[in-house]
Design a protein around this motif. Sequence first.
Motif, PDB file in Angstrom:
ATOM      1  N   HIS A   1      10.937  -6.581  34.878  1.00 54.02           N
ATOM      2  CA  HIS A   1      10.570  -7.815  34.351  1.00 54.02           C
ATOM      3  C   HIS A   1       9.501  -7.707  33.319  1.00 54.02           C
ATOM      4  CE1 HIS A   1       9.168 -11.920  34.330  1.00 54.02           C
ATOM      5  NE2 HIS A   1       8.009 -11.801  34.599  1.00 54.02           N
ATOM      6  N   ARG A   2       8.734  -6.446  33.086  1.00 57.42           N
ATOM      7  CA  ARG A   2       7.726  -6.396  31.969  1.00 57.42           C
ATOM      8  C   ARG A   2       8.204  -5.033  31.192  1.00 57.42           C
ATOM      9  NH1 ARG A   2       2.390  -8.888  32.162  1.00 57.42           N
ATOM     10  NH2 ARG A   2       2.768 -10.933  32.751  1.00 57.42           N
TER      11      ARG A   2
ATOM     12  N   MET B   1       0.390  -3.081  42.374  1.00 56.50           N
ATOM     13  CA  MET B   1       1.818  -3.724  41.921  1.00 56.50           C
ATOM     14  C   MET B   1       2.519  -4.140  42.909  1.00 56.50           C
ATOM     15  SD  MET B   1       0.781  -4.249  38.603  1.00 56.50           S
ATOM     16  CE  MET B   1       2.605  -5.008  38.273  1.00 56.50           C
ATOM     17  N   ALA B   2       2.732  -3.408  43.680  1.00 62.40           N
ATOM     18  CA  ALA B   2       3.666  -3.663  44.826  1.00 62.40           C
ATOM     19  C   ALA B   2       3.304  -4.966  45.595  1.00 62.40           C
ATOM     20  CB  ALA B   2       3.946  -2.376  45.599  1.00 62.40           C
ATOM     21  N   ASP B   3       2.149  -4.766  45.929  1.00 66.36           N
ATOM     22  CA  ASP B   3       1.499  -5.997  46.633  1.00 66.36           C
ATOM     23  C   ASP B   3       1.433  -7.248  45.779  1.00 66.36           C
ATOM     24  OD1 ASP B   3       0.919  -4.873  48.996  1.00 66.36           O
ATOM     25  OD2 ASP B   3      -0.982  -3.993  48.543  1.00 66.36           O
ATOM     26  N   LEU B   4       1.118  -7.219  44.764  1.00 64.91           N
ATOM     27  CA  LEU B   4       0.908  -8.245  43.877  1.00 64.91           C
ATOM     28  C   LEU B   4       2.311  -8.903  43.665  1.00 64.91           C
ATOM     29  CD1 LEU B   4      -0.681  -9.795  41.474  1.00 64.91           C
ATOM     30  CD2 LEU B   4       0.309  -8.348  39.703  1.00 64.91           C
ATOM     31  N   ILE B   5       3.360  -8.297  43.581  1.00 66.61           N
ATOM     32  CA  ILE B   5       4.501  -8.921  43.484  1.00 66.61           C
ATOM     33  C   ILE B   5       5.509  -9.054  44.548  1.00 66.61           C
ATOM     34  CG2 ILE B   5       4.903  -8.054  40.971  1.00 66.61           C
ATOM     35  CD1 ILE B   5       6.973  -6.373  41.681  1.00 66.61           C
ATOM     36  N   SER B   6       4.922  -8.481  45.777  1.00 73.89           N
ATOM     37  CA  SER B   6       5.594  -8.412  46.920  1.00 73.89           C
ATOM     38  C   SER B   6       6.759  -7.735  46.950  1.00 73.89           C
ATOM     39  CB  SER B   6       5.567 -10.040  47.474  1.00 73.89           C
ATOM     40  OG  SER B   6       5.781  -9.861  49.066  1.00 73.89           O
TER      41      SER B   6
ATOM     42  N   ALA C   1      -0.359  -2.209  26.512  1.00 70.37           N
ATOM     43  CA  ALA C   1       0.560  -3.035  26.952  1.00 70.37           C
ATOM     44  C   ALA C   1      -0.002  -4.329  27.866  1.00 70.37           C
ATOM     45  CB  ALA C   1       1.539  -2.317  27.962  1.00 70.37           C
TER      46      ALA C   1
ATOM     47  N   SER D   1      -5.591  -5.117  48.522  1.00 69.22           N
ATOM     48  CA  SER D   1      -4.427  -5.768  47.725  1.00 69.22           C
ATOM     49  C   SER D   1      -3.511  -6.363  49.059  1.00 69.22           C
ATOM     50  CB  SER D   1      -3.899  -4.956  46.744  1.00 69.22           C
ATOM     51  OG  SER D   1      -3.524  -3.883  47.341  1.00 69.22           O
TER      52      SER D   1
ATOM     53  N   GLU E   1       5.341  -2.308  30.417  1.00 66.33           N
ATOM     54  CA  GLU E   1       4.681  -1.809  31.520  1.00 66.33           C
ATOM     55  C   GLU E   1       5.610  -1.014  32.435  1.00 66.33           C
ATOM     56  OE1 GLU E   1       2.599  -4.962  33.678  1.00 66.33           O
ATOM     57  OE2 GLU E   1       2.491  -6.293  31.616  1.00 66.33           O
TER      58      GLU E   1
ATOM     59  N   TRP F   1       0.321 -12.298  36.943  1.00 69.44           N
ATOM     60  CA  TRP F   1       0.649 -11.060  36.793  1.00 69.44           C
ATOM     61  C   TRP F   1      -0.291 -10.127  35.924  1.00 69.44           C
ATOM     62  CZ3 TRP F   1       6.099  -8.678  37.494  1.00 69.44           C
ATOM     63  CH2 TRP F   1       6.256  -7.340  37.108  1.00 69.44           C
TER      64      TRP F   1
ATOM     65  N   ILE G   1      -3.051  -9.998  49.897  1.00 71.01           N
ATOM     66  CA  ILE G   1      -2.458 -10.942  48.930  1.00 71.01           C
ATOM     67  C   ILE G   1      -1.454 -11.835  49.689  1.00 71.01           C
ATOM     68  CG2 ILE G   1      -1.495 -11.279  46.821  1.00 71.01           C
ATOM     69  CD1 ILE G   1      -2.700  -8.901  45.845  1.00 71.01           C
TER      70      ILE G   1
ATOM     71  N   LYS H   1       4.167  -9.256  55.209  1.00 72.91           N
ATOM     72  CA  LYS H   1       5.224  -9.127  54.362  1.00 72.91           C
ATOM     73  C   LYS H   1       6.527  -9.012  55.373  1.00 72.91           C
ATOM     74  CE  LYS H   1       3.142  -7.077  50.589  1.00 72.91           C
ATOM     75  NZ  LYS H   1       2.794  -5.724  49.825  1.00 72.91           N
TER      76      LYS H   1
ATOM     77  N   THR I   1      12.335  -4.724  39.616  1.00 73.45           N
ATOM     78  CA  THR I   1      11.502  -5.445  39.714  1.00 73.45           C
ATOM     79  C   THR I   1      10.421  -5.318  38.806  1.00 73.45           C
ATOM     80  OG1 THR I   1      10.286  -4.152  41.610  1.00 73.45           O
ATOM     81  CG2 THR I   1      11.678  -6.044  42.306  1.00 73.45           C
ATOM     82  N   LEU I   2      10.163  -3.922  38.550  1.00 72.61           N
ATOM     83  CA  LEU I   2       9.060  -3.881  37.452  1.00 72.61           C
ATOM     84  C   LEU I   2       9.647  -4.033  36.049  1.00 72.61           C
ATOM     85  CD1 LEU I   2       6.924  -0.942  38.442  1.00 72.61           C
ATOM     86  CD2 LEU I   2       6.399  -3.355  38.882  1.00 72.61           C
TER      87      LEU I   2
ATOM     88  N   ARG J   1       9.568  -5.510  47.848  1.00 77.04           N
ATOM     89  CA  ARG J   1      10.414  -5.299  48.941  1.00 77.04           C
ATOM     90  C   ARG J   1      11.137  -4.020  49.094  1.00 77.04           C
ATOM     91  NH1 ARG J   1      12.499  -8.060  53.623  1.00 77.04           N
ATOM     92  NH2 ARG J   1      14.231  -7.170  54.457  1.00 77.04           N
TER      93      ARG J   1
ATOM     94  N   ARG K   1       8.250 -11.458  43.965  1.00 78.16           N
ATOM     95  CA  ARG K   1       7.633 -12.696  43.765  1.00 78.16           C
ATOM     96  C   ARG K   1       8.072 -13.302  42.290  1.00 78.16           C
ATOM     97  NH1 ARG K   1       2.465 -11.673  46.254  1.00 78.16           N
ATOM     98  NH2 ARG K   1       2.521 -12.613  48.348  1.00 78.16           N
ATOM     99  N   TYR K   2       8.439 -12.394  41.433  1.00 79.80           N
ATOM    100  CA  TYR K   2       8.654 -12.786  40.175  1.00 79.80           C
ATOM    101  C   TYR K   2      10.240 -12.585  39.799  1.00 79.80           C
ATOM    102  CZ  TYR K   2       3.874 -12.731  39.081  1.00 79.80           C
ATOM    103  OH  TYR K   2       2.412 -13.077  39.069  1.00 79.80           O
ATOM    104  N   PRO K   3      10.690 -13.100  39.009  1.00 79.19           N
ATOM    105  CA  PRO K   3      12.074 -13.093  38.245  1.00 79.19           C
ATOM    106  C   PRO K   3      12.592 -11.284  38.314  1.00 79.19           C
ATOM    107  CG  PRO K   3      10.955 -14.689  36.910  1.00 79.19           C
ATOM    108  CD  PRO K   3       9.853 -14.022  37.766  1.00 79.19           C
TER     109      PRO K   3
END
Lengths: 197, 197, 197, 197, 197, 197
Positions: A44-45, A173-178, B58, B136, A48, B158, B139, F115, A41-42, A180, A8-10
């Motif tokens: 992005h931060r 985290m996987a569910d939060l950002i969907s 973080a 989760s 973290e 996030w 979501i 998903k 995907t992670l 794949r 879901r995130y850049p």
Amino acid sequence: MSRPAISRYPVPKLEDLPDDIRARILEVQEKAGFVPNVFVTLAHRPDEFRAFFAYHDALMDKEGAGLTKAEREMIVVATSGANDCLYCIVAHGAILRIYAKDPVIADQVAVNYRKADITPRQKAMLAFAIKVARESAHIGDEDFVALHAHGFSDEDIWDIGAIAAFFALSNRMADLISMRPNDEFHLLGRIPRAPKK
Amino acid sequence: MSRPAISRYPVPKLEDLPDDIRARILEVQEKAGFVPNVFVTLAHRPDEFRAFFAYHDALMDKEGAGLTKAEREMIVVATSGANDCLYCIVAHGAILRIYAKDPVIADQVAVNYRKADITPRQKAMLAFAIKVARESAHIGDEDFVALHAHGFSDEDIWDIGAIAAFFALSNRMADLISMRPNDEFHLLGRIPRAPKK
Amino acid sequence: MSRPAISRYPVPKLEDLPDDIRARILEVQEKAGFVPNVFVTLAHRPDEFRAFFAYHDALMDKEGAGLTKAEREMIVVATSGANDCLYCIVAHGAILRIYAKDPVIADQVAVNYRKADITPRQKAMLAFAIKVARESAHIGDEDFVALHAHGFSDEDIWDIGAIAAFFALSNRMADLISMRPNDEFHLLGRIPRAPKK
Amino acid sequence: MSRPAISRYPVPKLEDLPDDIRARILEVQEKAGFVPNVFVTLAHRPDEFRAFFAYHDALMDKEGAGLTKAEREMIVVATSGANDCLYCIVAHGAILRIYAKDPVIADQVAVNYRKADITPRQKAMLAFAIKVARESAHIGDEDFVALHAHGFSDEDIWDIGAIAAFFALSNRMADLISMRPNDEFHLLGRIPRAPKK
Amino acid sequence: MSRPAISRYPVPKLEDLPDDIRARILEVQEKAGFVPNVFVTLAHRPDEFRAFFAYHDALMDKEGAGLTKAEREMIVVATSGANDCLYCIVAHGAILRIYAKDPVIADQVAVNYRKADITPRQKAMLAFAIKVARESAHIGDEDFVALHAHGFSDEDIWDIGAIAAFFALSNRMADLISMRPNDEFHLLGRIPRAPKK
Amino acid sequence: MSRPAISRYPVPKLEDLPDDIRARILEVQEKAGFVPNVFVTLAHRPDEFRAFFAYHDALMDKEGAGLTKAEREMIVVATSGANDCLYCIVAHGAILRIYAKDPVIADQVAVNYRKADITPRQKAMLAFAIKVARESAHIGDEDFVALHAHGFSDEDIWDIGAIAAFFALSNRMADLISMRPNDEFHLLGRIPRAPKK
């Protein structure tokens, strides 16, 4: 149809990442033949990301411990199954098939470890891992007694519980950002690989 | 009666710890006036300790973000309440009281955020955090829409989700080792502190 | 900010109440130093008020029985915790701290009695109380056997179950009217009181 | 086979009871033609008996209120169904059939009010009553709004919630003592009664 | 008021049905004195009707087996109770009363088999049936051991489980089409029938 | 290690089976290249076998209906996932991959249909199917309205619900007898098949 999003995130480009993170990603790509989506995907931060993989490595890459690598992955797959986490079931299911050299074990463990082709000791391990994953407030001394009876030491139990705890984080985290799962994971370990030359 | 144990596992002595971990512990002792048990009990595993606090910092010490420090602690307290985690409710309840300068808010948020003296925006934040904590897999985009309507950005979301995810880990570790909250936490922030000289 | 409401319903003035109810309220004010909100908010319905406190007193003020007053309050706090009832956790948590002369016990019992500084007998008592609170249809003879093994008589078990049952009512009334705990309760019993002169 | 017990606890003889309790029991016997077991089994504890029936009467015998007697019994039957309480479903099911003059309504309401031959307003009432019975911590202003839309006043909502709360107590007492419904209740209200002469 | 619908779907007329289905319906009408709604409502789909009743008959009309007909109906009533299925509780409750020649047993078994006037062996049977109905993934060898201890053979256990499984289907079909129990069922078996001449 | 059992019950030999059942099994073997274990394990009870497959065929082999064959299999996989049924997830996952010509869809639908790479209409279909599978007593007119909005007719909804209901039975039978999926299913449909000559 366009390629489905992996987050879901850049998703940062490899060339825009800090050196240490890019190095880590290139290393895994070299080893696996592709970059698992959890890395990009992670990323992005970055802070973290670093903590996440430091934690992951401390728990999963441990040498000379009471749990085999396949058993560690069983814990990941069983608790991710209990949490209905698509990314972790598919990605760690592949790793479990490879470590266990067994093409059907991951599907068994993800759905219902009671029916898996594993030992009673491993079933006791997974029963505890799922208790940590789903109702950790109910953990009591009786759980430690039951695991000691199967030959697990207190340090082994920390490992089991900590892996279940870490993937409680990872699943969310996987569910939060969907996140794949890479298509590659679905097939990995299901058919014999040609020997490396 | 002897002093109750603060962990099911051996608790290392300060002098036996690696320098970086000892330094971190002395720093928190200087600041808080005592050493929260999470530091000495998790120090039993130095690598996991380092990853744990790197992750914690973080997420919780972030500057200039959309969530205040008090709001971050609300997320910790509400999700730890949903998970029935004694250590995190008591320890982070104290921190929340201090950041929010409110002696009753932590008890409210730990038990039932719907009845807390907080804004509708904060209630929406906690509803989502608890969803991350407890289910989760459910979501969906509709959760992001609901939070956007309260002015939260994707990066804020996030943060909310990642804090809930990190304390999913933290709650389980506290339950696994039966981490006991320091007695000091129960009272902290409930009565005005004399000004520092 | 204006003072938060203590009930969703109109709160009667002391002077408008029937004599017996006003007398009861003045008595508790004399003893506690303030009027717990449960008295003024439930006084909105005098007949229900009278039955409520008659029931309460029959169960909680019993002399010479197998359960101490602190143990009775433990049952209230543990079952109210299981029901997530803010008013009862906070108000009876204060009373429990005072009866048990222990500043941390109420937070322990409200969140997870398994980790409380109480005896195995008290843990068995609370396990049964929570069963009454959450799934009373599953009560069976085996529960009575387990409690007898800890020295509880059948009359003690009635007391445990009836207190859990009464606070099943009480928790729901508090939630229905959104009863707010008095701020005083949050601190009560957490610090040594100066001796009465 | 001997007659099955009606309580796990001793059942007092009518002649051994305090006068007021005996009078109450004789009155109900006169009216119903038999003594419902709730009266003789709870009479084992006279003070609790008095408070229980005072509370019951305050809620169930109210005159001129927004809820009919049949509607009050629907609340009892629906919430007792949600709690799987045999005594209350059977005994109050009989009373509901009589008040509603409908031989099938109690079975419908006990199992699944969504399929009962009742009005949308009554379904909204029962949805709220079951929320009070099963997850009262989740009650919010939106529940009051929904009930207002069906014409319920705040005082009606107190009635609905208080009846659900009182039978939360009652169901648990019945389960605690394993109260057995009188055989008479199973048939009562299912066939037209001959007119009284 | 008009007669309430017995299905969300069109109900075929007897004369429009295929011969075999009409014959079956006339047969049951002859025997019972009325046509249970399950027959006419499911006849909307003839092929599914045939498979449904073939399955039903294979499980429920079995001769010379380890379970009596009354015990088979107990399984239906207990699992339908666990599933809150109005049609099956009411219709099979009537059949259970008739087979068991007991006017109160069906109400007991539908609500809480622990309190029913049945044998410990029958309670073990129903505990297993409800496990099949509600959490069949948890079935393990220990369940078979427990049932063997009560004298059940493996074939008996298949019967218990298969009946619970078949009514898992049946309950869901009844809920899907909102099948209404015939009014006759509510009273059937509650009063002694005049002997057939 | 010896070959793992495919059932808790005796598995009949092909030559010992009634002709019609043997013919059916040979037919599926011809088509699939192997005999799925559901056929030989359920053949232990010929009458139940016949009803089971008659029901299965009526629902799954329907021509010219509103649901495609792939959609029917999605319902099976999603509800079997909700029920944690190993056999049905693995076997019908394979069939879904083949019908949908998609190597990853079955893993997605089994774990979390939200998903999956499917349409909003298919997600609505699966949300309803899971409601039928897990809490069919809560089905209401609002569910039909929601499905109509996606273009499903009442007959389509019967299909969705009936498939979910039939696999509620099927999942429980598989768990009861501990039916093991054939190893072949795990890989089927994950890699392009060479074209038939």
